[in-house]
Design a protein around this motif. Structure first.
Motif, PDB file in Angstrom:
ATOM      1  N   MET A  90       0.782  -1.245   0.045  1.00  0.00           N
ATOM      2  CA  MET A  90       0.146  -0.143   0.178  1.00  0.00           C
ATOM      3  C   MET A  90       0.770   1.289   0.143  1.00  0.00           C
ATOM      4  N   PRO A  91       0.536   2.194  -0.884  1.00  0.00           N
ATOM      5  CA  PRO A  91       1.614   3.358  -1.088  1.00  0.00           C
ATOM      6  C   PRO A  91       1.253   4.467   0.399  1.00  0.00           C
ATOM      7  N   ARG A  92       2.222   4.826   0.700  1.00  0.00           N
ATOM      8  CA  ARG A  92       2.176   5.917   1.797  1.00  0.00           C
ATOM      9  C   ARG A  92       1.901   7.363   1.227  1.00  0.00           C
ATOM     10  N   THR A  93       1.299   8.015   2.168  1.00  0.00           N
ATOM     11  CA  THR A  93       0.820   9.270   1.708  1.00  0.00           C
ATOM     12  C   THR A  93       1.268  10.420   2.848  1.00  0.00           C
ATOM     13  N   ALA A  94       1.516  11.726   2.446  1.00  0.00           N
ATOM     14  CA  ALA A  94       1.974  12.559   3.410  1.00  0.00           C
ATOM     15  C   ALA A  94       1.297  13.977   3.242  1.00  0.00           C
ATOM     16  N   SER A  95       0.924  14.703   4.171  1.00  0.00           N
ATOM     17  CA  SER A  95       0.153  15.981   3.974  1.00  0.00           C
ATOM     18  C   SER A  95       1.569  17.067   3.940  1.00  0.00           C
TER      19      SER A  95
END
Length: 117
Positions: free
Chosen positions: A1-6
């Motif tokens: 699962m790809p990581r996300t960042a704000s």
């Protein structure tokens, strides 16, 4: 699962705001944030003997985060924006200062009448 960042980004776009009828426009006022928007009325230049003493104008920063969002009067002599009570108080102080200047003028006139002694 790809990581996300704000990630905080600055988006620049035109913002339409209600403008009071006394505002003379914004032109190149350089507002970068909504809180930087400043409505300003026409300048009232106070002069004496051809020299500018101060400039006053109606102002309002309707989205300010650090000062009042109500209209006020910006006075360059003070570098402050005043509400009606503050403006009246400052005018009262100017009246007192005017009397002090008149007293000095009388003292100077008397001094000169005595030959500067």
């Amino acid at each position: 699962m790809p990581r996300t960042a704000s990630v905080d980004v600055l988006v620049v776009k035109a913002l339409e705001v209600d403008e009071p009828e006394w505002c003379v426009g914004h032109g190149e006022d350089g507002a970068q944030y909504k809180a930087d928007i400043l409505h300003q009325g026409p300048d009232v230049t106070l002069t004496y003997d051809g020299h500018e003493v101060s400039v006053a104008s109606l102002v309002q920063a309707p989205f300010s985060e650090s000062s009042s969002t109500e209209p006020g009067v910006s006075l360059s002599l003070l570098g402050q924006t005043l509400d009606p009570a503050g403006l009246h108080a400052f005018a009262d102080v100017l009246t007192e200062h005017a009397q002090q200047l008149r007293d000095l003028a009388d003292e100077l006139a008397a001094l000169l009448a005595r030959g500067g002694q």
